[in-house]
Design an enzyme around this catalytic site. Sequence first.
Site, PDB file in Angstrom:
ATOM      1  N   LYS A   1      -7.679  -3.209   0.501  1.00 43.79           N
ATOM      2  CA  LYS A   1      -6.490  -3.998   0.865  1.00 43.79           C
ATOM      3  C   LYS A   1      -5.203  -3.197   0.615  1.00 43.79           C
ATOM      4  O   LYS A   1      -4.306  -3.145   1.467  1.00 43.79           O
ATOM      5  CB  LYS A   1      -6.473  -5.293   0.045  1.00 43.79           C
ATOM      6  CG  LYS A   1      -5.165  -6.031   0.060  1.00 43.79           C
ATOM      7  CD  LYS A   1      -4.866  -6.643   1.412  1.00 43.79           C
ATOM      8  CE  LYS A   1      -3.438  -7.122   1.507  1.00 43.79           C
ATOM      9  NZ  LYS A   1      -3.165  -7.816   2.740  1.00 43.79           N
TER      10      LYS A   1
ATOM     11  N   CYS B   1       4.575  -7.773   1.163  1.00 45.00           N
ATOM     12  CA  CYS B   1       3.279  -7.084   1.120  1.00 45.00           C
ATOM     13  C   CYS B   1       3.436  -5.574   1.186  1.00 45.00           C
ATOM     14  O   CYS B   1       3.112  -4.855   0.248  1.00 45.00           O
ATOM     15  CB  CYS B   1       2.415  -7.542   2.288  1.00 45.00           C
ATOM     16  SG  CYS B   1       2.280  -9.320   2.369  1.00 45.00           S
TER      17      CYS B   1
END
Length: 412
Positions: free
Chosen positions: A211, A265
């Site tokens: 991720k 993010c």
Amino acid sequence: MHTFNSVCVIGLGYIGLPTAAVFAKSGLQVTGVDVNEHAVKTSNEGKAHIVEVDLDGLLQGVVSAGTLKAQTTPTEADAFIIAVPTPFKENHAADLSFVEAATKSIAPYVKEDDLIVLESTVPPGATDKITAWLEEARPDLKEVGGAGSVYYAAHCPERVLPGRVLIELVQNDRIIGGVTDECAERAQALYETFLNGECFLTNARTAEMAKLSENAFRDVNIAFANELSLISDNLDIDVWELIKLANKHPRVNILQPGPGVGGHCIAVDPWFIVDAAPNTSKLIRTARDVNDSKPSAVVDKVKRAVERFKNPTVACLGLAFKADIDDLRSSPALEITKRLTNELDCILLVVEPNIDALPEDLAASGLKLTGLTDAVEAADILVLLVDHREFKRLPASKRAEKIIVDTRGIWS
Ligand code: SAJ
């Protein structure tokens, strides 16, 4: 294949709320949990407290069908999903305090055979910390065997793009990292209740790093584009034309420069890699620095344009962190507008078609949200900060007489 009847989702934010709704739509009994009472109340009214395409309609359906219920405390369930924020601290290390609090909050409700999935973006090793926190609170679970035999734990990072969340939740492939192989298989069974994409199973550490690598990949590639734009400005080259031409090569695909990288993010996750491996993350760190330096370069460019006028009017077009959303979190456009407000002595107009009111600190400094037509008409200098559709549609004739600082290249 294991079957699940109920899920308890901790955190009803940008990821947890749509995830809870999608599980509820697939027929599971879902309890959504949040410490924010406003989020709980609006969810129970079938309304989304965040803006995401089609989420309101989906929530309305599952709440009236009785498959989704929100509350401020967890409850017993076959599976628990943790989807809480993981910001970074001053030193850029991940702040896992929300993950720890969420784990401790579910501890009293976890039964034998239950599954716990961590969806929040975390540094390598965090899923193991969850099992340690859980077993500290519930030594009984450890005594009879722990994760992989008595209960199951896995990391399944979210990958959805804001604005396309409900589509990507169902369509995207998922990576599932189990604390053991059995844990990964159990989590796969849960996600397959609604997923059209494929599940790829691995261990928790690799899933955690995968991720982070996805978002660091994008950050590094945007930094390359941003560096090209800084170089091109110095060399008097149009970077947009340059990139268009370079991308004609069959194996080149340069991303778009902009005013910087925003959101919660891409500007955050690469730091978790740098923090975990400082000596070997040189490129990833430099990319962060390049992208973080971009707002200052834009401010300098606007200041140079302002020097050409006596008391000019400057219009900042866009505050969101990217096109066609209302999310202002960690937005370079917002940062630039705030700096211009403080550092320029001229009339500043702000246009953001996706919000109804300016953030309090901007409003307090005397700024007013202005409509696009009025702002463009009044301004001598247009600072294009976000490539919203309304700005793309602005006829060339309306900006013909203006000085333009176009950070997104939509008017090139
Ligand atoms: N940006 C550029 N140039 C580009 C592309 C983006 O300057 O060519 C800027 C945007 O304007 C924005 C920032 O980068 O300020 C991030 O935008 P984004 O659209 O690249 O990504 P996010 O933050 O909305 O979502 C990302 C996605 N990750 C990847 O594409 C690898 C999404 O799939 C993740 O789920 C999400 O982060 C997340 O939650 O981690």
